[in-house]
Design a protein around this motif. Structure first.
Motif, PDB file in Angstrom:
ATOM      1  N   ASP A  97       0.847  -1.189   0.000  1.00 39.66           N
ATOM      2  CA  ASP A  97       0.000   0.000   0.000  1.00 39.66           C
ATOM      3  C   ASP A  97       0.882   1.240   0.000  1.00 39.66           C
ATOM      4  O   ASP A  97       1.550   1.536   0.988  1.00 39.66           O
ATOM      5  CB  ASP A  97      -0.913  -0.017   1.233  1.00 39.66           C
ATOM      6  CG  ASP A  97      -1.803   1.219   1.315  1.00 39.66           C
ATOM      7  OD1 ASP A  97      -1.922   1.920   0.294  1.00 39.66           O
ATOM      8  OD2 ASP A  97      -2.360   1.474   2.387  1.00 39.66           O
ATOM      9  N   LEU A  98       0.929   1.929  -1.121  1.00 37.82           N
ATOM     10  CA  LEU A  98       1.672   3.179  -1.212  1.00 37.82           C
ATOM     11  C   LEU A  98       0.715   4.321  -1.514  1.00 37.82           C
ATOM     12  O   LEU A  98      -0.363   4.104  -2.073  1.00 37.82           O
ATOM     13  CB  LEU A  98       2.739   3.108  -2.311  1.00 37.82           C
ATOM     14  CG  LEU A  98       4.006   2.328  -1.946  1.00 37.82           C
ATOM     15  CD1 LEU A  98       3.810   0.849  -2.231  1.00 37.82           C
ATOM     16  CD2 LEU A  98       5.208   2.850  -2.711  1.00 37.82           C
ATOM     17  N   SER A  99       1.113   5.530  -1.142  1.00 37.32           N
ATOM     18  CA  SER A  99       0.240   6.672  -1.385  1.00 37.32           C
ATOM     19  C   SER A  99       1.066   7.912  -1.666  1.00 37.32           C
ATOM     20  O   SER A  99       2.221   8.036  -1.248  1.00 37.32           O
ATOM     21  CB  SER A  99      -0.676   6.914  -0.179  1.00 37.32           C
ATOM     22  OG  SER A  99       0.096   7.276   0.960  1.00 37.32           O
ATOM     23  N   LEU A 100       0.467   8.831  -2.390  1.00 38.71           N
ATOM     24  CA  LEU A 100       1.007  10.161  -2.595  1.00 38.71           C
ATOM     25  C   LEU A 100       0.252  11.096  -1.671  1.00 38.71           C
ATOM     26  O   LEU A 100      -0.973  11.233  -1.774  1.00 38.71           O
ATOM     27  CB  LEU A 100       0.830  10.590  -4.060  1.00 38.71           C
ATOM     28  CG  LEU A 100       1.316  12.010  -4.409  1.00 38.71           C
ATOM     29  CD1 LEU A 100       2.813  12.138  -4.169  1.00 38.71           C
ATOM     30  CD2 LEU A 100       0.978  12.334  -5.856  1.00 38.71           C
ATOM     31  N   ASP A 101       0.965  11.723  -0.736  1.00 41.88           N
ATOM     32  CA  ASP A 101       0.331  12.521   0.309  1.00 41.88           C
ATOM     33  C   ASP A 101       0.713  13.991   0.182  1.00 41.88           C
ATOM     34  O   ASP A 101       1.789  14.334  -0.332  1.00 41.88           O
ATOM     35  CB  ASP A 101       0.758  12.030   1.706  1.00 41.88           C
ATOM     36  CG  ASP A 101       0.549  10.545   1.882  1.00 41.88           C
ATOM     37  OD1 ASP A 101      -0.465  10.029   1.368  1.00 41.88           O
ATOM     38  OD2 ASP A 101       1.395   9.905   2.521  1.00 41.88           O
ATOM     39  N   SER A 102      -0.147  14.830   0.678  1.00 44.38           N
ATOM     40  CA  SER A 102       0.162  16.248   0.833  1.00 44.38           C
ATOM     41  C   SER A 102      -0.461  16.692   2.153  1.00 44.38           C
ATOM     42  O   SER A 102      -1.678  16.659   2.317  1.00 44.38           O
ATOM     43  CB  SER A 102      -0.404  17.065  -0.330  1.00 44.38           C
ATOM     44  OG  SER A 102       0.019  18.410  -0.236  1.00 44.38           O
ATOM     45  N   ALA A 114       4.685  14.132  -0.175  1.00 45.43           N
ATOM     46  CA  ALA A 114       5.459  12.970   0.252  1.00 45.43           C
ATOM     47  C   ALA A 114       4.893  11.703  -0.385  1.00 45.43           C
ATOM     48  O   ALA A 114       3.748  11.678  -0.846  1.00 45.43           O
ATOM     49  CB  ALA A 114       5.445  12.845   1.775  1.00 45.43           C
ATOM     50  N   ILE A 115       5.711  10.664  -0.422  1.00 42.62           N
ATOM     51  CA  ILE A 115       5.296   9.329  -0.845  1.00 42.62           C
ATOM     52  C   ILE A 115       5.506   8.388   0.335  1.00 42.62           C
ATOM     53  O   ILE A 115       6.598   8.352   0.911  1.00 42.62           O
ATOM     54  CB  ILE A 115       6.089   8.851  -2.072  1.00 42.62           C
ATOM     55  CG1 ILE A 115       5.763   9.738  -3.280  1.00 42.62           C
ATOM     56  CG2 ILE A 115       5.775   7.391  -2.390  1.00 42.62           C
ATOM     57  CD1 ILE A 115       6.563   9.407  -4.523  1.00 42.62           C
ATOM     58  N   SER A 116       4.487   7.642   0.691  1.00 43.89           N
ATOM     59  CA  SER A 116       4.530   6.811   1.900  1.00 43.89           C
ATOM     60  C   SER A 116       4.318   5.339   1.576  1.00 43.89           C
ATOM     61  O   SER A 116       3.554   4.997   0.674  1.00 43.89           O
ATOM     62  CB  SER A 116       3.448   7.259   2.898  1.00 43.89           C
ATOM     63  OG  SER A 116       3.602   8.637   3.213  1.00 43.89           O
ATOM     64  N   SER A 117       5.020   4.471   2.342  1.00 42.97           N
ATOM     65  CA  SER A 117       4.815   3.017   2.226  1.00 42.97           C
ATOM     66  C   SER A 117       3.609   2.547   3.012  1.00 42.97           C
ATOM     67  O   SER A 117       3.122   1.432   2.790  1.00 42.97           O
ATOM     68  CB  SER A 117       6.059   2.266   2.723  1.00 42.97           C
ATOM     69  OG  SER A 117       7.169   2.537   1.914  1.00 42.97           O
ATOM     70  N   ASN A 118       3.138   3.373   3.967  1.00 46.40           N
ATOM     71  CA  ASN A 118       1.983   3.034   4.793  1.00 46.40           C
ATOM     72  C   ASN A 118       2.160   1.672   5.446  1.00 46.40           C
ATOM     73  O   ASN A 118       3.248   1.325   5.887  1.00 46.40           O
ATOM     74  CB  ASN A 118       0.698   3.102   3.965  1.00 46.40           C
ATOM     75  CG  ASN A 118       0.448   4.498   3.427  1.00 46.40           C
ATOM     76  OD1 ASN A 118       0.690   5.477   4.118  1.00 46.40           O
ATOM     77  ND2 ASN A 118       0.003   4.593   2.189  1.00 46.40           N
ATOM     78  N   MET A 119       1.093   0.865   5.492  1.00 46.22           N
ATOM     79  CA  MET A 119       1.174  -0.428   6.156  1.00 46.22           C
ATOM     80  C   MET A 119       1.407  -1.524   5.116  1.00 46.22           C
ATOM     81  O   MET A 119       0.496  -2.248   4.714  1.00 46.22           O
ATOM     82  CB  MET A 119      -0.095  -0.712   6.950  1.00 46.22           C
ATOM     83  CG  MET A 119       0.029  -1.917   7.878  1.00 46.22           C
ATOM     84  SD  MET A 119      -1.435  -2.144   8.920  1.00 46.22           S
ATOM     85  CE  MET A 119      -1.266  -0.733   9.995  1.00 46.22           C
ATOM     86  N   ILE A 172       7.476  -4.048   5.026  1.00 47.17           N
ATOM     87  CA  ILE A 172       8.136  -3.825   3.743  1.00 47.17           C
ATOM     88  C   ILE A 172       8.184  -2.326   3.467  1.00 47.17           C
ATOM     89  O   ILE A 172       7.148  -1.689   3.254  1.00 47.17           O
ATOM     90  CB  ILE A 172       7.386  -4.554   2.595  1.00 47.17           C
ATOM     91  CG1 ILE A 172       7.324  -6.053   2.866  1.00 47.17           C
ATOM     92  CG2 ILE A 172       8.064  -4.272   1.268  1.00 47.17           C
ATOM     93  CD1 ILE A 172       8.666  -6.740   2.857  1.00 47.17           C
ATOM     94  N   ASP A 173       9.385  -1.756   3.480  1.00 47.77           N
ATOM     95  CA  ASP A 173       9.548  -0.332   3.190  1.00 47.77           C
ATOM     96  C   ASP A 173       9.681  -0.165   1.683  1.00 47.77           C
ATOM     97  O   ASP A 173      10.798  -0.075   1.147  1.00 47.77           O
ATOM     98  CB  ASP A 173      10.769   0.225   3.920  1.00 47.77           C
ATOM     99  CG  ASP A 173      10.610   0.174   5.429  1.00 47.77           C
ATOM    100  OD1 ASP A 173       9.473   0.327   5.899  1.00 47.77           O
ATOM    101  OD2 ASP A 173      11.612  -0.036   6.128  1.00 47.77           O
ATOM    102  N   VAL A 174       8.551  -0.113   0.992  1.00 47.23           N
ATOM    103  CA  VAL A 174       8.567  -0.104  -0.463  1.00 47.23           C
ATOM    104  C   VAL A 174       9.161   1.181  -1.013  1.00 47.23           C
ATOM    105  O   VAL A 174       9.937   1.163  -1.974  1.00 47.23           O
ATOM    106  CB  VAL A 174       7.139  -0.304  -1.009  1.00 47.23           C
ATOM    107  CG1 VAL A 174       7.156  -0.377  -2.529  1.00 47.23           C
ATOM    108  CG2 VAL A 174       6.512  -1.573  -0.434  1.00 47.23           C
ATOM    109  N   SER A 175       8.818   2.313  -0.415  1.00 49.06           N
ATOM    110  CA  SER A 175       9.231   3.600  -0.975  1.00 49.06           C
ATOM    111  C   SER A 175      10.449   4.198  -0.270  1.00 49.06           C
ATOM    112  O   SER A 175      10.860   5.304  -0.596  1.00 49.06           O
ATOM    113  CB  SER A 175       8.073   4.600  -0.909  1.00 49.06           C
ATOM    114  OG  SER A 175       7.721   4.865   0.440  1.00 49.06           O
TER     115      SER A 175
END
Length: 437
Positions: A96-101, A135-140, A166-169
């Motif tokens: 699960d990745l996301s683009l955050d602001s 930011a780009i986050s790896s989340n859970m 898993i630290d994807v980003s």
């Protein structure tokens, strides 16, 4: 089994005595065949009766029957599960990745600073970027292996789980920020819930390893924003707001019990020994890389000691009731001898043994799902630091709080969620450790 009879003879006439002998031999062979068939039927009946009376095994033993499955044969279904000799092993995960602001909301704010030499109007603005930041986050994101093995005729299974973040980003490594320094590598093997244990559908499960505490899991179903920016742990279970959720976390070196459901009721109980040679919980627990509660010695604390929230033995438990659309739960957690002597700041004579005290939390949760596919959740929580009243000024750890969530299923794949959390006042000043006066 199998049996056979062979007949043979010549093309010549037989006397009555010869025919009588052959008939007697045939009767003897038929009797032997009957005895074998009777014995085989009795054995099959006994095996069927034993199978019917045998206690329930693991979830896969019932599915496979324990027979006719090749080693590592793929099990039917959507998951990735394979049969082993007397059990199952499953591979699972979540990416699960996301683009955050996000914004702190303090950009451009000012504060009067009497006696502080600032050019212009004599006010000070916050340092750094307090406004919007991308930011780009790896989340859970995580991956794991879990399974079970039957134990012969014993009415229980050996169960296990190994799970890793898993630290994807981002690149895995130790945590190091201006407010939190940690030796833990959360992207390392088995950094998340991992354990071995014994389980039975009759009496429950006993496990040993590390896990999310029952206090956390009891209301996890009421947090639709888990792993997201709106996760309720920004307030719920969070007594300090300093990147550590004291009462909603994973506990290391733990032993716990999970009960089955009895008429809709089940309970969980956990103990995590302090493993601390320091009578004031100021040492790193034996076998660990960080202080209990997070951070290395000296991070957010006085140098060389675990004195910024390190605790001794932890206890956690929950009791829940489920009846159709209704879910009710209550939970309690206790941290013994929490060391916060660094709250008084560095310098001679600042150590105060009264700043080592127990901290506990309790909460009640209620959830109901309506026929309209609307689910409403509510939590009341109360956390206490049992400190001397003379030190109340620094006690920002004692407070109550609330959580309200409303979830609406729109289609089988789409849903809408609303969450609101509120922290009530504390007797202490949360900012007094980081500002002068």
């Amino acid at each position: 089994g199998a049996a056979g009879i062979t007949f043979g003879g010549g093309a010549f006439a037989q006397s009555p005595s010869d025919m009588k002998a052959q008939i007697e031999t045939l009767q003897q062979q038929l009797q032997i065949l009957k005895e074998r068939l009777d014995k085989q039927e009795a054995q099959q009946a006994q095996q069927a009766q034993q199978a019917a009376q045998a206690p329930a095994r693991g979830p896969a033993a019932a599915a496979s029957g324990g027979t006719g499955r090749a080693f590592l044969e793929r099990k039917e279904g959507e998951g990735v599960t394979f049969f082993t000799r007397g059990g199952e092993v499953s591979i699972y995960g979540n990416l699960d990745l996301s683009l955050d602001s996000t914004t702190k909301g303090i950009s451009g704010m000012t504060a009067p600073q009497p006696g502080f030499a600032v050019p212009g109007d004599g006010v000070l603005t916050p340092f750094g970027n307090g406004g919007w930041m991308s930011a780009i986050s790896s989340n859970m994101s995580y991956v794991g292996v879990r399974g079970f093995q039957t134990l012969g005729n014993l009415p229980m299974d050996f169960v296990y789980q190994l799970e890793t973040q898993i630290d994807v980003s981002a690149t895995s490594g130790t945590g190091f920020t201006n407010s939190n320094q940690s030796n833990q590598v959360k992207g390392g093997l088995t950094s998340r819930n991992s354990f071995i244990g014994l389980a039975s559908p009759t009496w429950g499960a006993v496990k040993i390893g590390k896990t999310d505490a029952p206090y956390k899991t009891s209301t996890a179903r009421m947090n639709p924003f888990v792993g997201m920016l709106g996760d309720y742990s920004v307030i719920m279970g969070n007594t300090g707001g300093d990147n550590r959720v004291e009462f909603g976390t994973r506990l290391d070196h733990t032993l716990w019990y999970e009960s089955p459901k009895w008429n809709g009721i089940n309970f969980n109980a956990l103990v995590s020994p302090g493993q601390n040679r320091g009578l004031d919980s100021s040492n790193v627990a034996a076998g660990e890389s960080d202080c209990a509660g997070g951070n290395v010695p000296g991070s957010g604390a006085l140098p060389g000691a675990c004195n910024d929230g390190s605790y001794g033995t932890a206890y956690s438990g929950s009791l829940s009731y489920t009846n159709g659309p209704l879910y009710i739960t209550g939970a309690y957690e206790l941290h013994r001898l929490v060391n916060r002597t660094s709250d008084l700041g560095a310098g001679p004579g600042t150590f105060d043994p009264r700043d080592i005290a127990d901290e506990d939390a309790k909460k009640i949760g209620l959830q109901y799902s309506f026929p309209t596919k609307t689910t409403v959740s509510f939590i009341w929580e109360d956390m206490k630091r049992k400190i001397d009243p003379a030190l109340a000024l620094q006690n920002e750890r004692s407070r109550s709080g609330y959580w309200l969530a409303v979830s609406q299923a729109i289609t089988s794949k789409d849903s809408l969620h609303f969450g609101w959390a509120h922290a009530n006042n504390t007797p202490g000043d949360p900012g007094q450790h980081n500002t002068n006066a």
